[in-house]
Design a protein around this motif. Structure first.
Motif, mmCIF file in Angstrom:
data_model
loop_
_atom_site.group_PDB
_atom_site.id
_atom_site.type_symbol
_atom_site.label_atom_id
_atom_site.label_comp_id
_atom_site.label_asym_id
_atom_site.label_seq_id
_atom_site.Cartn_x
_atom_site.Cartn_y
_atom_site.Cartn_z
ATOM 1 N N THR A 11 0.828 -1.199 0.000
ATOM 2 C CA THR A 11 0.000 0.000 0.000
ATOM 3 C C THR A 11 0.869 1.259 0.000
ATOM 4 O OG1 THR A 11 -1.767 -1.154 1.163
ATOM 5 C CG2 THR A 11 -1.792 1.254 1.296
ATOM 6 N N MET A 12 1.893 1.252 0.825
ATOM 7 C CA MET A 12 2.791 2.402 0.895
ATOM 8 C C MET A 12 3.569 2.569 -0.414
ATOM 9 S SD MET A 12 2.048 3.801 3.676
ATOM 10 C CE MET A 12 3.304 5.056 3.681
ATOM 11 N N GLU A 13 3.965 1.475 -1.038
ATOM 12 C CA GLU A 13 4.684 1.560 -2.316
ATOM 13 C C GLU A 13 3.842 2.302 -3.355
ATOM 14 O OE1 GLU A 13 7.710 0.817 -3.275
ATOM 15 O OE2 GLU A 13 8.433 -0.342 -1.573
ATOM 16 N N ARG A 14 2.542 2.029 -3.404
ATOM 17 C CA ARG A 14 1.671 2.741 -4.339
ATOM 18 C C ARG A 14 1.639 4.239 -4.027
ATOM 19 N NH1 ARG A 14 -1.513 -1.550 -3.746
ATOM 20 N NH2 ARG A 14 -3.048 -0.534 -2.453
ATOM 21 N N ARG A 15 1.520 4.586 -2.757
ATOM 22 C CA ARG A 15 1.498 6.004 -2.373
ATOM 23 C C ARG A 15 2.826 6.669 -2.709
ATOM 24 N NH1 ARG A 15 -1.509 5.606 3.470
ATOM 25 N NH2 ARG A 15 -3.537 5.045 2.639
ATOM 26 N N TRP A 16 3.921 5.977 -2.429
ATOM 27 C CA TRP A 16 5.240 6.546 -2.721
ATOM 28 C C TRP A 16 5.442 6.718 -4.218
ATOM 29 C CZ3 TRP A 16 7.507 2.451 1.004
ATOM 30 C CH2 TRP A 16 7.360 2.885 2.327
ATOM 31 N N ARG A 17 4.945 5.783 -5.018
ATOM 32 C CA ARG A 17 5.059 5.883 -6.472
ATOM 33 C C ARG A 17 4.295 7.102 -6.965
ATOM 34 N NH1 ARG A 17 2.938 1.255 -7.719
ATOM 35 N NH2 ARG A 17 4.826 0.125 -7.182
ATOM 36 N N GLN A 18 3.087 7.333 -6.407
ATOM 37 C CA GLN A 18 2.306 8.505 -6.797
ATOM 38 C C GLN A 18 3.027 9.790 -6.418
ATOM 39 O OE1 GLN A 18 -1.411 7.759 -4.832
ATOM 40 N NE2 GLN A 18 -2.180 6.440 -6.468
ATOM 41 N N LYS A 19 3.644 9.811 -5.244
ATOM 42 C CA LYS A 19 4.389 10.990 -4.801
ATOM 43 C C LYS A 19 5.572 11.250 -5.726
ATOM 44 C CE LYS A 19 6.588 12.946 -0.698
ATOM 45 N NZ LYS A 19 6.897 12.734 0.724
ATOM 46 N N ALA A 20 6.290 10.198 -6.091
ATOM 47 C CA ALA A 20 7.441 10.353 -6.984
ATOM 48 C C ALA A 20 6.988 10.826 -8.356
ATOM 49 C CB ALA A 20 8.198 9.039 -7.093
ATOM 50 N N LEU A 21 5.866 10.297 -8.859
ATOM 51 C CA LEU A 21 5.350 10.745 -10.155
ATOM 52 C C LEU A 21 4.950 12.210 -10.107
ATOM 53 C CD1 LEU A 21 3.207 7.686 -11.297
ATOM 54 C CD2 LEU A 21 5.311 8.545 -12.340
ATOM 55 N N ILE A 56 13.452 5.458 -13.032
ATOM 56 C CA ILE A 56 13.692 5.240 -11.603
ATOM 57 C C ILE A 56 13.223 6.483 -10.860
ATOM 58 C CG2 ILE A 56 15.437 4.863 -9.817
ATOM 59 C CD1 ILE A 56 17.137 3.496 -11.946
ATOM 60 N N ALA A 57 12.456 6.255 -9.810
ATOM 61 C CA ALA A 57 11.959 7.381 -9.010
ATOM 62 C C ALA A 57 13.136 8.107 -8.363
ATOM 63 C CB ALA A 57 10.998 6.880 -7.944
ATOM 64 N N PRO A 58 13.002 9.400 -8.144
ATOM 65 C CA PRO A 58 14.081 10.143 -7.489
ATOM 66 C C PRO A 58 14.230 9.723 -6.027
ATOM 67 C CG PRO A 58 12.131 11.510 -7.664
ATOM 68 C CD PRO A 58 11.841 10.241 -8.417
ATOM 69 N N PHE A 59 15.408 9.947 -5.466
ATOM 70 C CA PHE A 59 15.636 9.659 -4.050
ATOM 71 C C PHE A 59 14.914 10.716 -3.234
ATOM 72 C CE2 PHE A 59 17.982 10.181 -0.068
ATOM 73 C CZ PHE A 59 17.891 8.897 0.426
ATOM 74 N N ILE A 60 13.974 10.271 -2.415
ATOM 75 C CA ILE A 60 13.230 11.150 -1.519
ATOM 76 C C ILE A 60 13.472 10.605 -0.115
ATOM 77 C CG2 ILE A 60 10.964 12.085 -0.930
ATOM 78 C CD1 ILE A 60 10.089 11.253 -3.806
ATOM 79 N N PRO A 61 14.287 11.272 0.692
ATOM 80 C CA PRO A 61 14.659 10.704 1.996
ATOM 81 C C PRO A 61 13.475 10.285 2.854
ATOM 82 C CG PRO A 61 15.997 12.630 1.516
ATOM 83 C CD PRO A 61 14.946 12.556 0.445
#
Length: 171
Positions: free
Chosen positions: A62-72, A108-113
């Protein structure tokens, strides 16, 4: 068969085949359930640990999907053209479409600490759970193995749907 000395002068034999006998060390030297009740209690605890591992996997999905949306969202903001008057003018002075300014999308998504550090911690925690379950299976205690397999199945039924990422979303 391997022999292990417990330091108290007593030799302990590991049973390297599936069995229902008690006395196997479960994680610690002083945790060796030998009575039927103790084995049942350990099996229930392992069942719950297996269900929790699937919960952790579901939460991570679930978090991976949210993180992917944030990176996009972050990458799409960086790729959007600026609104200066001459940003879209080519050599002929004609306006080019804003899409001509965009580069190839990132693969590849950017590095977001705030995302990647949490992702690393979640992965590490899930690895600890998986190794703990593996160590219990390595005792060859059949009740433990059955409890873990059933717990993983029950946990997947309960928590697996949110972690599955469909290939395409229907809108």
């Amino acid at each position: 068969m391997s022999t292990n000395s417990t330091g108290s002068g007593m030799e302990v034999m590991m049973t390297p085949w599936l069995h229902f006998n008690g006395g196997d060390f479960l994680y610690f030297q002083h945790l060796a359930p030998s009575s039927n009740g103790a084995i049942a209690g350990a099996s229930i605890a392992l069942f719950l640990l297996a269900v929790f591992e699937r919960f952790a996997a579901g939460m991570r999905g679930t978090m991976e999907r949210r993180w992917r949306q944030k990176a996009l969202a972050i990458t799409s903001n960086k790729l959007a053209p600026t609104e200066s008057p001459d940003c879209c003018a080519g050599d002929s002075g004609q306006k080019q479409s804003p899409t001509a300014l965009r580069t190839t999308p990132r693969t590849i998504a950017p590095f977001i600490p705030s995302v990647d550090l949490v992702r690393g911690c979640m992965h590490s925690g899930q690895a600890v759970l998986q190794y703990a379950l593996m160590l219990a299976v390595m005792t060859f205690q059949a009740a433990y193995i059955i409890s873990i397999v059933v717990g993983l199945g029950v946990g997947e039924v309960i928590f697996g749907r949110p972690s599955v990422q469909p290939a395409h979303h229907a809108h």
